[in-house]
Design a protein around this motif. Structure first.
Motif, short mmCIF file in Angstrom:
data_model
loop_
_atom_site.label_atom_id
_atom_site.label_comp_id
_atom_site.label_asym_id
_atom_site.label_seq_id
_atom_site.Cartn_x
_atom_site.Cartn_y
_atom_site.Cartn_z
N ALA A 227 24.18 63.03 46.24
CA ALA A 227 24.62 63.85 45.10
C ALA A 227 25.63 64.90 45.52
O ALA A 227 26.45 65.35 44.70
CB ALA A 227 23.41 64.51 44.45
N TYR A 230 29.44 64.95 44.69
CA TYR A 230 29.97 65.43 43.43
C TYR A 230 29.92 66.95 43.32
O TYR A 230 30.22 67.50 42.28
CB TYR A 230 29.19 64.82 42.25
CG TYR A 230 29.67 63.43 41.90
CD1 TYR A 230 30.65 63.23 40.95
CD2 TYR A 230 29.16 62.33 42.57
CE1 TYR A 230 31.10 61.96 40.64
CE2 TYR A 230 29.61 61.05 42.27
CZ TYR A 230 30.58 60.87 41.30
OH TYR A 230 31.03 59.62 41.01
N SER A 273 20.34 59.57 42.52
CA SER A 273 21.11 60.79 42.79
C SER A 273 21.63 61.37 41.48
O SER A 273 21.94 60.63 40.54
CB SER A 273 22.27 60.49 43.73
OG SER A 273 21.81 59.94 44.94
N VAL A 275 24.37 62.63 39.29
CA VAL A 275 25.82 62.44 39.21
C VAL A 275 26.32 63.05 37.91
O VAL A 275 25.90 62.62 36.83
CB VAL A 275 26.19 60.94 39.29
CG1 VAL A 275 27.69 60.77 39.12
CG2 VAL A 275 25.74 60.34 40.60
N SER A 277 29.79 63.39 36.31
CA SER A 277 31.19 62.98 36.54
C SER A 277 32.01 62.98 35.26
O SER A 277 32.88 62.13 35.08
CB SER A 277 31.21 61.58 37.17
OG SER A 277 30.61 60.64 36.31
N LYS A 291 33.25 58.77 45.58
CA LYS A 291 32.67 59.14 44.29
C LYS A 291 31.96 57.95 43.63
O LYS A 291 31.08 58.13 42.78
CB LYS A 291 33.76 59.67 43.35
CG LYS A 291 34.36 61.01 43.77
CD LYS A 291 33.36 62.14 43.65
CE LYS A 291 34.01 63.51 43.73
NZ LYS A 291 34.77 63.74 44.96
N PRO A 294 27.58 57.06 44.90
CA PRO A 294 26.34 57.43 44.21
C PRO A 294 26.08 56.61 42.95
O PRO A 294 24.93 56.34 42.62
CB PRO A 294 26.56 58.92 43.86
CG PRO A 294 27.60 59.39 44.81
CD PRO A 294 28.49 58.21 45.03
N ILE A 295 27.14 56.22 42.26
CA ILE A 295 26.97 55.39 41.06
C ILE A 295 26.43 54.02 41.44
O ILE A 295 25.51 53.49 40.78
CB ILE A 295 28.31 55.28 40.31
CG1 ILE A 295 28.80 56.66 39.87
CG2 ILE A 295 28.17 54.36 39.10
CD1 ILE A 295 30.16 56.66 39.22
N ASN A 330 28.70 57.27 33.36
CA ASN A 330 29.23 57.65 34.67
C ASN A 330 30.19 56.58 35.20
O ASN A 330 31.24 56.90 35.77
CB ASN A 330 28.09 57.86 35.66
CG ASN A 330 27.33 59.14 35.41
OD1 ASN A 330 27.88 60.11 34.89
ND2 ASN A 330 26.06 59.17 35.77
#
Length: 563
Positions: A227, A230, A273, A275, A277, A291, A294-295, A330
Motif C-alpha cells: 500500500a 500509493y 492492500s 489502494v 488511486s 502502481k 497492488p491492484i 481502481n
C-alpha cells in the motif's frame, strides 16, 4: 617458522580493522564505535569527530536520479580477487541486462552497483549471483536439480557465504547504512536462491526483507509495504523507497507460492492492500508498473475470497460485490492514467515499447480475471475467446521484441512479471484449442525465469491439466462443464517428478474434491508427434472419438488421418 607466525598475526589484525570508522579514529589507530554523527571515542575525549568518508559516499547516493541509467562498475577494487573481479564484470555485462529486460530498475542499475563499490558484503553477493548465473547459462536451467558440481558452482556458494559472514560481523555496530546494505543483500540473496531453485530459502529472505521494511510481521506488514506505493508522502528517489518498490513487486509475484513452495493460481495467503488511486497520475513506465502491482495483488487475492465465499450459500455476498466494484474502479483509473501518460510520452525505444505492451498485457489479463471472478462456472470463459487471443498476440509480440534485441540468446533471468503467468492462465482457461496451443507453444519456446516463476514448471503443469481436460471431451468434440479443470497446484517431488493437485468444475458444490496426478517434468524441448504434414488450420481440433488423430505431448490434435 617465526616469520610465518608473525606474518599471520599481522594479517589477522589488519583484516579485523573497521573499514567504516571515522577519520579521526583511523588517524589515532583505534577502533571506532561508528556512532552516527560523532562517535563516542571522539566526544568523550573532547575531540572533533571528522566523520566517515564511507558514510558520506553512501549518503550522497541516497538521492537517485529519476531516469535510471546503468551506473559504471569499477571492478578494480583493492579488496577483491581476480575471480571476484571477473564475476563482477560478468554480472554487469550479462546478468544485469537480463534482469532489467522488461523495465529499468533503480535498485539493480544504480543502488546495487554503487553499494558493491564500497560495501564488501554487497560486492560478494553480486559476485555470487554472477557466478551462479554463469553456471546456469553454461549447464542449463535444470543443472542445479541434477546436483551438477563444478568450480563455478562452488565459487558462487563461497561468495554467498562470505557476504553473509560480513553482514553478521556488522550486526552489533551503529552503522547507519547497515539497514540499506542488509536489504540490498537480501534482494540479491532472493534472486540467488530462486536461480538455484531453493524456493524455501528465497521466500524466507523475502519475508525477512518485508518485515524489516514494514517494521511489522505477517500479512499486515506485507499489505503495508504494497500500500505504501500509493503513499504521496514518500520520496520516490530515496534508496529505501527504491527497495520498497522492488520488494513489493517481488511479493506480488510470490503470491502464487504457498508455505510448502507449491505453485498455485489461487493464492494461499490472502492480504489486501489499501489502494486509493482516484485521478492517478503516472510519472514514467516504472511508476506505472509499480502502481499496478497492488491492484494485481488485490485481484489475485480476491479470487481466493470469492471462490470460498460464493460456495457458502448462507454467507452474505454483498461485501464481495462492493469490493469487486472498488477493484474495478481502481483498475479503470490505472488504465485511464496509463493512456494519458502514453498520449503525452509515446515510447521511443524498443525496450519502452516492450514495457508498454507488458503493461497493456497485464491490464488485459486482470480485466479478464475481474470480469469472471464472481462466477463459479468455467463456461464463463468461453465468452472471452477473442480477448484471450489478443493477449496471446501481445505475448508473442513481447517475445519477438526480445528476439529482435538479443537475437537467439534470449534472457534467462528477469526480475519483473512478464508473460509466464499470463500464458499459463490463458492455456488453462481458454478452451479454444488454437489459442491454447499457441499459449503453450510460446511457453515452450522460451525457457526462462521471471522472479520466482520458471516457465518450464508452469508449462509442464498446464500441459498436464490440458491432458486431463482432453480425456473428458465427448463424442462431438465438446468439453462439458464437469470435465473442465477449475484450479491446479503443483508439488515438486524432485528427480523430474511432480504431483498435480487439481479440482474439476462443479458450480453447485459447496466444496470441491481435490484430485492428484503424478506426472513427469521432462528436460529440454518437446518433439512434436506429427508424423504426417497435416493442415495447419486443423491444429487444435479435437477428435470425434473415431481415432486416427495424432496427438502431441500437450494432448492436442496436430493432424487428422484421411477418412
Amino acid at each position: 617458522m617465526v616469520l610465518n607466525r608473525s606474518r599471520t598475526t599481522r594479517q589477522k589484525v589488519f583484516s579485523s580493522r573497521s573499514r567504516t570508522g571515522c577519520r579521526t579514529c583511523k588517524l589515532r589507530h583505534i577502533k571506532c564505535d561508528e556512532t552516527l554523527g560523532s562517535c563516542n571515542n571522539c566526544t568523550s575525549t573532547g575531540r572533533t569527530c571528522d566523520g566517515s568518508d564511507h558514510h558520506l559516499i553512501i549518503m550522497n547516493q541516497k538521492r537517485l536520479p529519476a531516469g535510471p541509467g546503468t551506473h559504471a562498475l569499477n571492478s578494480n577494487l583493492p579488496w577483491i580477487s581476480p575471480s571476484e573481479r571477473r564475476y563482477l564484470t560478468f554480472f554487469q555485462s550479462y546478468t544485469l541486462p537480463m534482469l532489467v529486460g522488461y523495465f529499468d530498475s533503480e535498485l539493480w542499475q544504480i543502488l546495487v552497483l554503487q553499494l558493491s563499490q564500497v560495501e564488501p558484503a554487497v560486492c560478494h553477493a553480486v559476485a555470487a549471483l554472477g557466478a551462479l548465473h554463469e553456471f546456469v547459462e553454461v549447464q542449463g536451467m535444470r543443472a542445479r536439480d541434477l546436483k551438477y558440481k563444478g568450480w563455478c558452482r562452488n565459487f558462487a556458494l563461497y561468495q554467498y557465504n562470505r557476504a553473509i559472514l560480513m553482514l553478521r560481523q556488522r550486526l552489533g555496530s551503529n552503522d547507519p547504512q547497515l539497514r540499506l546494505v542488509t536489504l540490498s543483500c537480501c534482494m540479491i540473496f532472493i534472486f540467488f536462491e530462486f536461480t538455484w531453485g531453493n524456493y524455501g530459502a528465497a521466500l524466507a529472505h523475502l519475508k525477512c526483507g518485508l518485515n524489516i521494511l514494514a517494521n511489522r510481521e505477517g500479512s499486515v506488514g506485507r499489505s503495508f509495504v504494497c500500500a505504501s506505493l500509493y503513499c504521496h508522502q514518500h520520496n520516490p528517489s530515496s534508496a529505501e523507497d527504491t527497495l520498497v518498490r522492488a520488494f513489493a513487486h517481488l511479493d506480488v509475484q510470490a503470491v502464487h507460492f504457498d508455505s510448502s513452495c507449491n505453485t498455485s493460481f489461487y493464492p494461499a495467503k490472502v492480504y489486501m492492500s489499501t489502494v486509493q488511486s482516484r485521478h492517478l497520475e503516472l510519472k514514467n513506465l516504472q511508476d506505472a508498473k509499480e502502481k499496478l502491482d497492488p491492484i494485481i495483488n488485490n485481484i489475485f487475492c480476491f479470487r481466493t475470497i470469492c471462490d470460498t465465499t460464493l460456495r457458502d450459500k448462507s454467507a452474505n455476498h454483498l461485501p464481495l460485490y462492493v469490493e469487486h466494484q472498488k477493484l474495478r474502479l481502481n483498475l479503470i483509473d490505472h488504465i485511464a492514467a496509463f493512456d494519458r501518460y502514453i498520449d503525452c510520452f509515446p515510447p521511443r525505444t524498443i525496450k519502452e515499447l516492450r514495457s508498454v505492451d507488458l503493461i497493456r498485457l497485464h491490464h488485459s489479463l486482470i480485466t479478464l480475471v475481474l470480469e469472471t471472478v464472481l462466477s463459479l462456472s468455467e463456461m464463463v470463459f468461453d465468452k472471452y475467446i477473442m480477448e484471450m487471443s489478443k493477449s496471446v498476440d501481445l505475448c508473442e509480440r513481447v517475445i519477438n521484441s526480445l528476439r529482435a534485441e538479443h537475437g537467439n540468446t534470449l534472457p534467462t533471468i528477469l526480475m519483473d512479471m512478464g508473460v509466464i503467468l499470463v500464458l499459463s492462465w490463458l492455456s488453462l482457461k481458454c478452451r479454444e484449442f488454437k489459442v491454447r496451443y499457441r499459449a503453450l507453444e510460446l511457453l515452450r519456446s522460451w525457457p526462462h525465469r521471471e522472479g520466482p516463476n520458471e516457465s518450464t514448471k508452469f508449462l509442464y503443469s498446464c500441459a498436464e491439466a490440458v491432458k486431463i481436460e482432453s480425456e473428458g471431451v465427448d463424442q462431438s468434440g465438446y468439453l462439458p462443464e464437469r470435465s473442465r479443470v477449475r484450479a491446479i497446484s503443483t508439488q515438486n517431488l524432485g528427480d523430474g517428478k511432480a504431483v498435480l493437485h487439481y479440482t474439476m468444475s462443479a458450480p453447485d458444490k459447496a466444496r470441491l474434491d481435490i484430485h492428484k496426478r503424478v506426472f513427469t517434468m521432462r528436460d529440454g524441448h518437446w518433439e512434436w508427434k506429427d508424423d504426417t504434414p497435416g493442415d495447419p488450420d486443423m491444429i487444435g481440433e479435437k477428435p470425434s472419438g473415431q481415432g486416427g488423430s495424432k496427438w502431441n505431448d500437450f494432448g492436442l490434435a496436430t493432424s487428422r488421418s484421411e477418412e
